[in-house]
Design a protein around this motif. Structure first.
Motif, PDB file in Angstrom:
ATOM      1  N   PRO A  10       0.796  -1.237   0.000  1.00  0.00           N
ATOM      2  CA  PRO A  10       0.000   0.000   0.000  1.00  0.00           C
ATOM      3  C   PRO A  10       0.832   1.292   0.000  1.00  0.00           C
ATOM      4  CG  PRO A  10      -0.957  -1.585   1.510  1.00  0.00           C
ATOM      5  CD  PRO A  10       0.344  -2.179   1.046  1.00  0.00           C
ATOM      6  N   ASP A  11       2.008   1.261   0.624  1.00  0.00           N
ATOM      7  CA  ASP A  11       2.861   2.468   0.602  1.00  0.00           C
ATOM      8  C   ASP A  11       3.394   2.733  -0.800  1.00  0.00           C
ATOM      9  OD1 ASP A  11       4.199   0.053   1.044  1.00  0.00           O
ATOM     10  OD2 ASP A  11       5.861   0.965   2.119  1.00  0.00           O
ATOM     11  N   GLY A  12       3.721   1.680  -1.539  1.00  0.00           N
ATOM     12  CA  GLY A  12       4.187   1.844  -2.916  1.00  0.00           C
ATOM     13  C   GLY A  12       3.095   2.396  -3.810  1.00  0.00           C
ATOM     14  N   VAL A  13       1.847   1.941  -3.562  1.00  0.00           N
ATOM     15  CA  VAL A  13       0.694   2.446  -4.325  1.00  0.00           C
ATOM     16  C   VAL A  13       0.483   3.930  -3.990  1.00  0.00           C
ATOM     17  CG1 VAL A  13      -1.806   2.236  -4.672  1.00  0.00           C
ATOM     18  CG2 VAL A  13      -0.387   0.171  -4.481  1.00  0.00           C
ATOM     19  N   GLN A  14       0.433   4.245  -2.684  1.00  0.00           N
ATOM     20  CA  GLN A  14       0.201   5.630  -2.249  1.00  0.00           C
ATOM     21  C   GLN A  14       1.278   6.581  -2.766  1.00  0.00           C
ATOM     22  OE1 GLN A  14      -2.139   7.271  -0.734  1.00  0.00           O
ATOM     23  NE2 GLN A  14      -3.475   5.602  -0.066  1.00  0.00           N
ATOM     24  N   ARG A  15       2.492   6.081  -2.862  1.00  0.00           N
ATOM     25  CA  ARG A  15       3.602   6.942  -3.260  1.00  0.00           C
ATOM     26  C   ARG A  15       3.805   6.993  -4.774  1.00  0.00           C
ATOM     27  NH1 ARG A  15       8.613   5.369  -0.125  1.00  0.00           N
ATOM     28  NH2 ARG A  15       9.368   7.190  -1.277  1.00  0.00           N
ATOM     29  N   LEU A  17       4.437   4.613  -7.028  1.00  0.00           N
ATOM     30  CA  LEU A  17       5.590   3.866  -7.540  1.00  0.00           C
ATOM     31  C   LEU A  17       5.206   2.649  -8.385  1.00  0.00           C
ATOM     32  CD1 LEU A  17       7.763   4.174  -4.315  1.00  0.00           C
ATOM     33  CD2 LEU A  17       8.178   5.292  -6.520  1.00  0.00           C
ATOM     34  N   VAL A  18       3.892   2.470  -8.620  1.00  0.00           N
ATOM     35  CA  VAL A  18       3.447   1.292  -9.381  1.00  0.00           C
ATOM     36  C   VAL A  18       4.078   1.278 -10.777  1.00  0.00           C
ATOM     37  CG1 VAL A  18       1.454   0.104 -10.388  1.00  0.00           C
ATOM     38  CG2 VAL A  18       1.291   1.077  -8.090  1.00  0.00           C
ATOM     39  N   GLY A  19       3.982   2.400 -11.471  1.00  0.00           N
ATOM     40  CA  GLY A  19       4.513   2.474 -12.836  1.00  0.00           C
ATOM     41  C   GLY A  19       6.013   2.235 -12.878  1.00  0.00           C
TER      42      GLY A  19
END
Ligand code: GTP
Ligand code: MG
Length: 153
Positions: A10-15, A17-19
């Motif tokens: 969830p932190d990667g999504v919020q920040r 960083l998915v792409g």
């Protein structure tokens, strides 16, 4: 070829960083064969992290990874489990080299933005836990002969 389970936490999504994470696996030459966004239940996360259930940080880990949607992916390619772990970096971001995902984008072990299977055996278990067989796409990448010298059997 081999498959691994990669999950943006969830932190990667919020920040946002998915792409960036997808880009790194794509550009390495690995092939995406399944992907979805999901709000994971505590039960699913307890199964996913069953090996860590006796650790003091376990309740915090389940709360953290369940605190928002995750992006679940299956990536395919030669040695993708081991290579994926190298691309992620170490469990502790501060021990991760620059150039790795954790080494470039995070600081705290309790907010380390991404999960990657640690063995072929756990990859198979995790893929079965997070995806149904119908959600896995078999497709042929036109890049394959430019990524690999020899065709897969
Ligand atoms: P995953 O790819 O997420 O499985 O990480 P890993 O294989 O590098 O580490 P491990 O499986 O041992 O731990 C799973 C996750 O638990 C880690 O990615 C961290 O998010 C969390 N974790 C591990 N050790 C600690 C710790 O000492 N403290 C806290 N707060 N979290 C930890
Ligand atoms: Mg692990």
């Amino acid at each position: 070829r081999e498959r691994t389970y990669i999950m943006v936490k969830p932190d990667g999504v919020q920040r946002g960083l998915v792409g960036e994470i997808i880009k790194r696996f794509e550009q390495r030459g690995f092939k995406l064969v399944a992907m979805k966004m999901k709000a994971a239940s505590p039960e699913l996360l307890q199964q996913h992290y069953a090996d860590l259930s006796s650790k003091p940080f376990f309740p915090g880990l389940i709360a953290y990874v369940g605190s928002g949607p995750v992006v679940c992916m299956v990536w395919e390619g030669t040695d993708v489990v081991k290579t994926g772990r190298k691309m992620l970096g170490e469990t502790k971001p501060l021990e991760s080299n620059p150039g790795t995902i954790r080494g470039d984008y995070c600081i705290d072990v309790g907010r380390n933005i991404i999960h990657g299977s640690d063995s072929v055996d756990s990859a198979n278990k995790e893929i079965n836990l997070w995806f149904t067989p119908e959600e896995i796409c078999e497709w042929r990448s036109m890049e394959e002969p430019w990524v690999y010298e020899k065709a897969a059997d």
